[in-house]
Design a protein around this motif. Sequence first.
Motif, mmCIF file in Angstrom:
data_model
loop_
_atom_site.group_PDB
_atom_site.id
_atom_site.type_symbol
_atom_site.label_atom_id
_atom_site.label_comp_id
_atom_site.label_asym_id
_atom_site.label_seq_id
_atom_site.Cartn_x
_atom_site.Cartn_y
_atom_site.Cartn_z
ATOM 1 N N PRO A 1 -32.993 2.821 -1.701
ATOM 2 C CA PRO A 1 -34.407 3.053 -1.383
ATOM 3 C C PRO A 1 -34.950 4.402 -1.852
ATOM 4 O O PRO A 1 -36.169 4.582 -1.921
ATOM 5 N N LEU A 2 -34.074 5.348 -2.162
ATOM 6 C CA LEU A 2 -34.522 6.669 -2.595
ATOM 7 C C LEU A 2 -34.691 6.770 -4.108
ATOM 8 O O LEU A 2 -35.085 7.823 -4.605
ATOM 9 N N LEU A 3 -34.414 5.691 -4.831
ATOM 10 C CA LEU A 3 -34.440 5.739 -6.288
ATOM 11 C C LEU A 3 -35.809 5.376 -6.849
ATOM 12 O O LEU A 3 -36.523 4.536 -6.299
ATOM 13 N N ASP A 4 -36.143 6.001 -7.960
ATOM 14 C CA ASP A 4 -37.361 5.643 -8.677
ATOM 15 C C ASP A 4 -37.159 4.380 -9.507
ATOM 16 O O ASP A 4 -38.068 3.566 -9.643
ATOM 17 N N ASP A 5 -35.978 4.240 -10.100
ATOM 18 C CA ASP A 5 -35.676 3.071 -10.921
ATOM 19 C C ASP A 5 -34.256 2.619 -10.596
ATOM 20 O O ASP A 5 -33.282 3.057 -11.216
ATOM 21 N N GLU A 6 -34.149 1.739 -9.609
ATOM 22 C CA GLU A 6 -32.837 1.306 -9.133
ATOM 23 C C GLU A 6 -32.034 0.608 -10.215
ATOM 24 O O GLU A 6 -30.828 0.854 -10.358
ATOM 25 N N SER A 7 -32.657 -0.245 -10.998
ATOM 26 C CA SER A 7 -31.921 -1.027 -11.989
ATOM 27 C C SER A 7 -31.289 -0.133 -13.045
ATOM 28 O O SER A 7 -30.128 -0.345 -13.440
ATOM 29 N N LYS A 8 -32.018 0.875 -13.510
ATOM 30 C CA LYS A 8 -31.465 1.784 -14.517
ATOM 31 C C LYS A 8 -30.322 2.608 -13.940
ATOM 32 O O LYS A 8 -29.304 2.821 -14.609
ATOM 33 N N LEU B 1 -24.423 3.679 -13.830
ATOM 34 C CA LEU B 1 -23.149 3.865 -13.148
ATOM 35 C C LEU B 1 -22.173 2.747 -13.504
ATOM 36 O O LEU B 1 -20.973 2.997 -13.704
ATOM 37 N N ALA B 2 -22.673 1.525 -13.591
ATOM 38 C CA ALA B 2 -21.801 0.411 -13.981
ATOM 39 C C ALA B 2 -21.229 0.631 -15.375
ATOM 40 O O ALA B 2 -20.046 0.379 -15.623
ATOM 41 N N ASP B 3 -22.055 1.113 -16.283
ATOM 42 C CA ASP B 3 -21.576 1.402 -17.638
ATOM 43 C C ASP B 3 -20.502 2.481 -17.617
ATOM 44 O O ASP B 3 -19.509 2.410 -18.356
ATOM 45 N N ALA B 4 -20.695 3.489 -16.774
ATOM 46 C CA ALA B 4 -19.717 4.576 -16.683
ATOM 47 C C ALA B 4 -18.371 4.063 -16.179
ATOM 48 O O ALA B 4 -17.309 4.501 -16.645
ATOM 49 N N PHE B 5 -18.400 3.116 -15.252
ATOM 50 C CA PHE B 5 -17.159 2.575 -14.701
ATOM 51 C C PHE B 5 -16.441 1.660 -15.684
ATOM 52 O O PHE B 5 -15.289 1.299 -15.452
ATOM 53 N N GLU B 6 -17.089 1.298 -16.770
ATOM 54 C CA GLU B 6 -16.453 0.476 -17.790
ATOM 55 C C GLU B 6 -15.751 1.314 -18.855
ATOM 56 O O GLU B 6 -15.032 0.781 -19.698
ATOM 57 N N ILE B 7 -15.953 2.632 -18.809
ATOM 58 C CA ILE B 7 -15.402 3.509 -19.837
ATOM 59 C C ILE B 7 -13.928 3.808 -19.550
ATOM 60 O O ILE B 7 -13.543 4.111 -18.420
ATOM 61 N N SER B 8 -13.120 3.730 -20.593
ATOM 62 C CA SER B 8 -11.715 4.107 -20.509
ATOM 63 C C SER B 8 -11.438 5.194 -21.536
ATOM 64 O O SER B 8 -11.970 5.148 -22.648
ATOM 65 N N VAL B 9 -10.632 6.173 -21.156
ATOM 66 C CA VAL B 9 -10.291 7.278 -22.053
ATOM 67 C C VAL B 9 -8.774 7.300 -22.234
ATOM 68 O O VAL B 9 -8.029 7.611 -21.297
ATOM 69 N N ASP B 10 -8.324 6.926 -23.410
ATOM 70 C CA ASP B 10 -6.889 6.910 -23.716
ATOM 71 C C ASP B 10 -6.096 6.159 -22.658
ATOM 72 O O ASP B 10 -5.060 6.619 -22.166
#
Length: 393
Positions: free
Chosen positions: A140-147, A152-161
């Motif tokens: 509820p505190l977000l201006d654009d919840e979907s973005k 964050l979902a994209d960040a959790f898909e990242i793998s490093v080595d």
Amino acid sequence: MINQVKPPYLQVTWHDPVTGRPGFLVIDRLVRGVCSGGLRMRAGCTLAEVTGLAAGMTAKEALNYDPEGRYIPLGGAKGGIDFDPRDPGAVDVLRRYLMAVRPYIERFWTMGEDLGLRQDTIDEVLADLGMQSSIQAIYPLLDDESKARQRLADAFEISVDGVALDELVGGCGVAEAALVGIERLNLAAPKAFVQGFGSMGGATARFLAQAGVPVVGIADAAGVVANPDGLDVERLLLTRDQFGMIDRDQLRPDDRQLPLQAWLDVEASVLVPAAVSYAIDDASAVHADLVVEAANMPVTSTAEVSLADRGVLIIPDVVANSATNSWWWWTFFGDIEADADAAFTKIRESMRKLVNRVLDQAAHEATTPRAAAAAIAAEATDVISRRFGPSTV
């Protein structure tokens, strides 16, 4: 530990109707009606432990508060379940706990993984319960919840080595804090020992080794592996199990195996306790020059006083291990994008600035880094209160 200036906002004790084991939720403080803090599961977890951890989360939020940043500062909270996470019934206990505290997750408590629990396990159980997310209280505190959610979902898909980004960010911060401490102490040829090889300990070991600091010993629940010339951290990291247990078949011929009780006997100038709380209660057993608290509350207050009297530098947990929490919110609110390089750069710059500020203030006031961090956090909390008004508390 963080001194409790006032009682927490809320304390909840739950008892599992099947096993009888207790679980806890402590909200130390609300900011704009929301708080942040992880959920841990370990046998022996207590209300006092969770209360201290919740106060520590309030301090972490305040210490990393940037008035120019996009993310909204949150209050501190913590959850805990007194149960062995390796027990076959652990997920069922977790499910019943989450059902019991569901109203708090939906409206007040943004929650993530902590000791004994993985974020993907929490997410799977919440999905089974029909809940949106472990951090839905902040939507509820977000201006654009979907973005924000997509970022964050994209960040959790990242793998490093071979390791997920979300499992690396906390250890990146701990390692950077250690590097600042090494520089401040002017340690020659530093070597590190890491107690615990889960997300925080494993990532810390990786970043220290990459920075040229040999990791000469690692402890997991089964014992200690050591090599005075440095372990092959990367090999051990990529072959550990989900509980941070080292595959002994991956050890090299010159690596040694020692009993768990010998974890403080391995010679190292940098000690990183990254497992359970209260792991160090005997200061005389510590031979390092620098202790960097990757775990929450790993050094008892009595031991900390003794170590400080001996001149051992302790970088406290509320400073050293705060990067995981900050990374979530920097990414979620758009201070950084879903990118590993952006995450590591932001973490290193912020941690270096924070650790130096804490150590400078401690030196100026002839006090401990923990006391200096508490003073800085209190000052920031006052600023947050003035900015957001009476709903802060």
